[in-house]
Design an enzyme around this catalytic site. Sequence first.
Site, short mmCIF file in Angstrom:
data_model
loop_
_atom_site.label_atom_id
_atom_site.label_comp_id
_atom_site.label_asym_id
_atom_site.label_seq_id
_atom_site.Cartn_x
_atom_site.Cartn_y
_atom_site.Cartn_z
N ARG A 291 0.85 -1.20 0.00
CA ARG A 291 0.00 0.00 0.00
C ARG A 291 0.88 1.23 0.00
O ARG A 291 2.10 1.15 0.06
CB ARG A 291 -0.88 0.01 1.25
CG ARG A 291 -0.06 -0.11 2.54
CD ARG A 291 -0.88 0.16 3.77
NE ARG A 291 -0.19 -0.20 5.00
CZ ARG A 291 0.74 0.51 5.60
NH1 ARG A 291 1.13 1.67 5.08
NH2 ARG A 291 1.30 0.11 6.73
N ARG A 337 5.70 13.28 11.98
CA ARG A 337 4.28 12.95 12.17
C ARG A 337 3.74 13.76 13.34
O ARG A 337 4.11 13.52 14.50
CB ARG A 337 4.10 11.46 12.44
CG ARG A 337 4.59 10.56 11.31
CD ARG A 337 4.16 9.13 11.55
NE ARG A 337 4.73 8.23 10.54
CZ ARG A 337 4.31 7.00 10.31
NH1 ARG A 337 3.29 6.51 11.02
NH2 ARG A 337 4.88 6.24 9.39
#
Length: 446
Positions: A291, A337
């Site tokens: 993915r 992040r």
Amino acid sequence: MFDKVLIANRGEIALRIQRACKELGIATVAVHSTADADAMHVRLADESVCIGPPPAAESYLNIPRLLAACEITGADAVHPGYGFLSENARFAEILEEHQITFIGPTSEHIRIMGDKIEAKETAKRLGIPVVPGSDGAVTSETEAMRIAKAMGFPVLIKATAGGGGRGMKVAHTPVDLGLALSTARAEAKAAFGNDAVYIEKYLTKPRHIEVQVFGDGQGNAIHLGERDCSLQRRHQKVLEEAPSPALNAAARAKIGETVAEAMRKLKYRGAGTVEFLYEAGEFYFIEMNTRLQVEHPVTEAITGIDLVLEQIRVASGAQLSHKQKDITFAGHAIECRINAENPRTFRPSPGQISYWHPPGGLGVRVDSGVYQGYRIPPYYDSLIGKLIVHGKTRNECLMRLKRALSEFVIDGIETTIPLFNELIAQPDIANGLYDIHWLEKYLAKS
């Protein structure tokens, strides 16, 4: 090309996919739970469909409701993003059965790489170096002890299914093995419904290096360099950079071509990431993610290639836009992040954002689906944004990151921005001298 793509995800990745679709002239459908009715990707989509209440099992993981949304809106393709159903082989199969394109690999490749043991055996056959370990699932403590003693302690017990650090336990000595085995099995059963585990040699000071690959399913495949994801907490990535400060050009080219050739043999389709532990000049395969990765923007920054746009093109039947000889790497990129969490305890901090001021300027990118006044729901992952910076050199990139973090203002909730301010001031980070255990050791003593 597709007429309409349904985005089976939420947050920043849903918005990222939506932007790529719009640049291709493709209509988009946003799905959302009742908790996400006012989300940015819902506001900007051409159409939106509510698929259930807040719990993911009743909305974003509910395959019948997603299928119904496709049928209601006439979507001819689905992009799963990352997380949720992005690596669910059955979901891909169901879409194929309904003549809806899954923007990702084939269900067969998802299934192969989703089982850690089968993935490891496949990697071996394809010529990818692997971590020493058991040949399959370990069924008893006696068998585990025999294998562990043969390899030498410490060893790592890992779930054959799933990821994200769940079902992973380290046994440093023979005394630790029984508890590590039972705990890993229990976690794996609870998280994935499958308690099968296997054993690998536990490397003491490795880096986490992953290679971005791309194939068109027609035997053409390329690599787009590597990312260094060694700054981790509880097996969860915190900061990623590309290229890795630990590799030279020769090592990069060698492992990249090894992986690309394996993807050609496999006739892999779409984006994928082959993950390695790297220690003492050797690469050891650990898993493949079939993915798009959270950290894909750092690869986009140094290659100039839109990975999401390429995913959509390839899924529609087109060949790769690039050959390996066309790929060049320019500069350095780092991603932080930004989570809605306490920067020391990492306790989630949902709530309303009272003030939002993202940084800007040359080489600065913020991927986020939030906005001032947005209320972060407590039901999902705490990632609220990604700060990506790019510079001509790693030092320039670090200085730009420092400047961008100082400009980033988020009020009303706690975030991990203060942690990143701390980290980039550390000499080990500035010099690129860290491994996968560095961050947890730093947090334990600070």
